[in-house]
Design a protein around this motif. Structure first.
Motif, PDB file in Angstrom:
ATOM      1  N   ASP A   1     -33.787 -82.232  28.946  1.00 27.16           N
ATOM      2  CA  ASP A   1     -32.620 -82.472  28.396  1.00 27.16           C
ATOM      3  C   ASP A   1     -32.157 -83.907  28.301  1.00 27.16           C
ATOM      4  N   PHE A   2     -33.183 -84.769  29.061  1.00 28.91           N
ATOM      5  CA  PHE A   2     -32.834 -86.212  28.892  1.00 28.91           C
ATOM      6  C   PHE A   2     -33.793 -86.838  28.266  1.00 28.91           C
ATOM      7  N   THR A   3     -33.212 -88.212  27.664  1.00 27.05           N
ATOM      8  CA  THR A   3     -34.509 -89.128  27.261  1.00 27.05           C
ATOM      9  C   THR A   3     -34.432 -90.495  28.044  1.00 27.05           C
ATOM     10  N   ILE A   4     -35.605 -91.024  28.457  1.00 31.91           N
ATOM     11  CA  ILE A   4     -36.020 -92.075  29.278  1.00 31.91           C
ATOM     12  C   ILE A   4     -36.693 -92.816  28.233  1.00 31.91           C
ATOM     13  N   GLU A   5     -36.140 -93.957  27.891  1.00 32.53           N
ATOM     14  CA  GLU A   5     -36.944 -94.865  27.118  1.00 32.53           C
ATOM     15  C   GLU A   5     -36.691 -96.413  27.539  1.00 32.53           C
ATOM     16  N   LYS A   6     -37.524 -97.197  26.865  1.00 32.79           N
ATOM     17  CA  LYS A   6     -37.298 -98.644  27.028  1.00 32.79           C
ATOM     18  C   LYS A   6     -36.716 -99.198  25.608  1.00 32.79           C
ATOM     19  N   ILE A   7     -35.692 -99.667  25.569  1.00 40.14           N
ATOM     20  CA  ILE A   7     -34.863-100.418  24.405  1.00 40.14           C
ATOM     21  C   ILE A   7     -34.981-102.098  24.646  1.00 40.14           C
ATOM     22  N   ALA A   8     -34.482-102.702  23.560  1.00 44.59           N
ATOM     23  CA  ALA A   8     -34.398-104.128  23.581  1.00 44.59           C
ATOM     24  C   ALA A   8     -33.308-104.268  24.607  1.00 44.59           C
ATOM     25  N   ALA A   9     -33.216-105.364  25.198  1.00 46.55           N
ATOM     26  CA  ALA A   9     -32.520-105.833  26.300  1.00 46.55           C
ATOM     27  C   ALA A   9     -31.378-106.613  25.671  1.00 46.55           C
ATOM     28  N   PRO A  10     -29.978-106.352  25.947  1.00 44.29           N
ATOM     29  CA  PRO A  10     -28.854-107.196  25.445  1.00 44.29           C
ATOM     30  C   PRO A  10     -29.002-108.692  26.064  1.00 44.29           C
ATOM     31  N   THR A  11     -28.523-109.682  25.214  1.00 46.13           N
ATOM     32  CA  THR A  11     -28.432-110.997  25.663  1.00 46.13           C
ATOM     33  C   THR A  11     -26.976-111.420  25.609  1.00 46.13           C
ATOM     34  N   LYS A  12     -26.956-112.631  26.362  1.00 45.19           N
ATOM     35  CA  LYS A  12     -25.649-113.337  26.616  1.00 45.19           C
ATOM     36  C   LYS A  12     -25.103-113.742  25.061  1.00 45.19           C
ATOM     37  N   GLU A  13     -26.030-114.187  24.058  1.00 43.66           N
ATOM     38  CA  GLU A  13     -25.614-114.661  23.089  1.00 43.66           C
ATOM     39  C   GLU A  13     -24.915-113.517  22.181  1.00 43.66           C
ATOM     40  N   SER A  14     -24.994-112.449  22.413  1.00 44.85           N
ATOM     41  CA  SER A  14     -24.435-111.122  21.859  1.00 44.85           C
ATOM     42  C   SER A  14     -23.227-110.889  22.463  1.00 44.85           C
ATOM     43  N   LEU A  15     -22.731-111.513  23.324  1.00 43.69           N
ATOM     44  CA  LEU A  15     -21.318-111.138  24.048  1.00 43.69           C
ATOM     45  C   LEU A  15     -20.147-111.531  22.827  1.00 43.69           C
ATOM     46  N   LYS A  16     -19.158-110.627  22.707  1.00 46.93           N
ATOM     47  CA  LYS A  16     -18.070-110.793  21.986  1.00 46.93           C
ATOM     48  C   LYS A  16     -17.020-111.485  23.079  1.00 46.93           C
ATOM     49  N   GLN A  17     -15.903-111.917  22.729  1.00 56.19           N
ATOM     50  CA  GLN A  17     -14.700-112.297  23.505  1.00 56.19           C
ATOM     51  C   GLN A  17     -14.487-111.413  24.555  1.00 56.19           C
ATOM     52  N   ASP A  18     -14.197-111.705  25.993  1.00 59.01           N
ATOM     53  CA  ASP A  18     -13.788-110.864  27.054  1.00 59.01           C
ATOM     54  C   ASP A  18     -14.791-109.580  27.024  1.00 59.01           C
ATOM     55  N   GLN A  19     -16.010-109.843  27.048  1.00 61.55           N
ATOM     56  CA  GLN A  19     -17.019-109.263  27.616  1.00 61.55           C
ATOM     57  C   GLN A  19     -18.004-109.592  28.617  1.00 61.55           C
ATOM     58  N   VAL A  20     -18.535-108.651  29.431  1.00 61.25           N
ATOM     59  CA  VAL A  20     -19.442-109.235  30.386  1.00 61.25           C
ATOM     60  C   VAL A  20     -20.823-108.533  30.229  1.00 61.25           C
ATOM     61  N   LEU A  21     -21.983-109.203  30.548  1.00 60.68           N
ATOM     62  CA  LEU A  21     -23.348-108.584  30.727  1.00 60.68           C
ATOM     63  C   LEU A  21     -23.522-108.387  32.214  1.00 60.68           C
ATOM     64  N   LEU A  22     -23.710-106.983  32.341  1.00 58.16           N
ATOM     65  CA  LEU A  22     -23.906-106.408  33.790  1.00 58.16           C
ATOM     66  C   LEU A  22     -25.742-105.966  34.017  1.00 58.16           C
ATOM     67  N   ARG A  23     -25.911-106.174  35.204  1.00 60.61           N
ATOM     68  CA  ARG A  23     -27.066-105.534  35.898  1.00 60.61           C
ATOM     69  C   ARG A  23     -26.760-104.494  37.005  1.00 60.61           C
ATOM     70  N   PRO A  24     -26.788-103.540  36.585  1.00 60.38           N
ATOM     71  CA  PRO A  24     -26.486-102.356  37.796  1.00 60.38           C
ATOM     72  C   PRO A  24     -27.241-102.564  38.931  1.00 60.38           C
ATOM     73  N   LEU A  25     -26.871-102.130  40.086  1.00 62.78           N
ATOM     74  CA  LEU A  25     -27.626-102.279  41.277  1.00 62.78           C
ATOM     75  C   LEU A  25     -27.729-101.007  41.854  1.00 62.78           C
ATOM     76  N   TYR A  26     -26.574-100.062  41.909  1.00 63.49           N
ATOM     77  CA  TYR A  26     -26.637 -98.769  42.174  1.00 63.49           C
ATOM     78  C   TYR A  26     -25.761 -97.894  41.332  1.00 63.49           C
ATOM     79  N   PHE A  27     -26.302 -96.627  41.176  1.00 64.26           N
ATOM     80  CA  PHE A  27     -25.754 -95.783  40.257  1.00 64.26           C
ATOM     81  C   PHE A  27     -25.101 -94.410  41.036  1.00 64.26           C
ATOM     82  N   SER A  28     -23.987 -93.933  40.844  1.00 63.42           N
ATOM     83  CA  SER A  28     -23.668 -92.773  41.359  1.00 63.42           C
ATOM     84  C   SER A  28     -24.069 -91.457  40.512  1.00 63.42           C
TER      85      SER A  28
END
Length: 343
Positions: A22-49
């Motif tokens: 029921d899930f899809t696990i895949e590789k996708i293109a990484a987001p880049t800091k150049e694609s940030l719009k105003q008042d956005q952040v690029l995050l790298r998760p450390l732990y998921f709940s």
């Protein structure tokens, strides 16, 4: 081209158990800091709940208290992350942040307004933000302290006592002078709950008749019931509540994987709510993050934890690609403590 891991929903799970398919696990293109719009952040998760309420979000149901996941879109939930790029004046690179609906991706872009700085508390590890200070712990605190309105010397019965919510309820209840009776689903879990401070703990799978077990172990009746399971267990408890008892309706995991609504358990002892003048209240903790109770919770629990007065067990899985299995294990009761995934 740089790639990241993404976990998304493939099929809605309308009844019964979810499966890895029921899930899809895949590789996708990484987001880049150049694609940030105003008042956005690029995050790298450390732990998921990983949390029980996510079962409902897999269903596709449209009238629930929280939106279902969309097919083909990333799973989302509480997480802790590092900022790796920012176009917001509120955040800078390397800030530690919390996202209550963060994407299950190795990296992702979020609007800054939806992200919060992690509170810097002495003795708190990064994982603790999805562990001892996570949503289930706040759920335990709010349900017990606000709805339960406990008084020293009263008796509380705690269901799923070794789980993410239950283990915190047991310890908070003991700390304020309640007699704590608890049940869990294995002998190992029962022993752990006893070490957490429960006065009495038992295995509901091997105790025989559940109602008779309660009658024997709680002869003076129940003043507070912290309900995470619903179904026949709630029904049995209703037959043993004291006058003016409080029932905290936090979850109903026995009813989550039903094949159809016709299989739902019908409560037989509901008249006890009237006769015993019981206060029975459900709540959704997401409604309470802007209330003053949240600050009270963080200050109270982090202090106890830093002083070594709270033991909080975490069931950790490593690798985002293993997150779907962590969800399945949680629904099957295979986790021991709060379930988290390390990125």
């Amino acid at each position: 081209m740089s790639t990241i891991t993404s976990v998304s929903l493939k099929n809605y799970v309308t009844g019964g158990n979810a499966h890895l398919s029921d899930f899809t696990i895949e590789k996708i293109a990484a987001p880049t800091k150049e694609s940030l719009k105003q008042d956005q952040v690029l995050l790298r998760p450390l732990y998921f709940s990983v949390d029980p309420y996510q079962r409902g979000r897999l269903s596709g149901v449209k009238d629930s208290y929280v939106a279902s996941y969309a097919k083909g879109k990333p799973i989302t939930n509480f997480l802790v992350a590092r900022v790796i790029a920012s176009s917001s004046s509120s955040f800078k690179e390397n800030d530690l942040v919390l996202d209550n609906d963060g994407k299950w991706q190795s990296e992702y872009i979020a609007d800054a307004k939806n992200v919060h700085h992690a509170v810097d508390k002495p003795g708190i590890d990064v994982r603790d933000y999805v562990g001892v200070l996570s949503m289930p712990s706040y759920t335990a605190y709010y349900g017990l302290m606000v709805i339960g309105a406990p008084k020293k010397g009263e008796t509380i019965l705690v269901s799923s006592a070794s789980g993410a919510v239950g283990q915190m309820v047991v310890q908070l209840a003991k700390a304020i002078g309640l007699r704590v009776v608890a049940f869990a689903g294995s002998d190992e879990k029962v022993e752990h709950v006893k070490k957490l401070g429960a006065d009495v703990a038992f295995n509901y799978k091997t105790c025989g008749d559940f109602g008779q077990a309660i009658r024997k172990l709680v002869p003076g009746g129940i003043d507070i019931y912290y309900d995470n399971v619903g179904g026949p267990y709630l029904d049995a408890v209703l037959a043993h509540v004291n006058d003016f008892a409080r029932i905290i309706v936090c979850g109903a995991i026995t009813q989550y994987n039903l094949a159809c609504t016709d299989d739902a358990y019908a409560i037989k002892n509901i008249v006890a709510v009237l006769v015993r003048k019981v206060r029975m209240e459900g709540f959704i903790i997401l409604d309470q993050y802007d209330s003053p109770h949240y600050t009270e919770f963080v200050n109270h629990v982090s202090k106890l934890y830093h002083e070594g007065k709270i033991d909080y067990r975490v069931s950790e899985v490593e690798g985002l690609e293993n997150a779907p299995q962590a969800i399945l294990d949680l629904f099957a009761g295979k986790n021991f403590g709060k379930s988290v995934v390390k990125a």
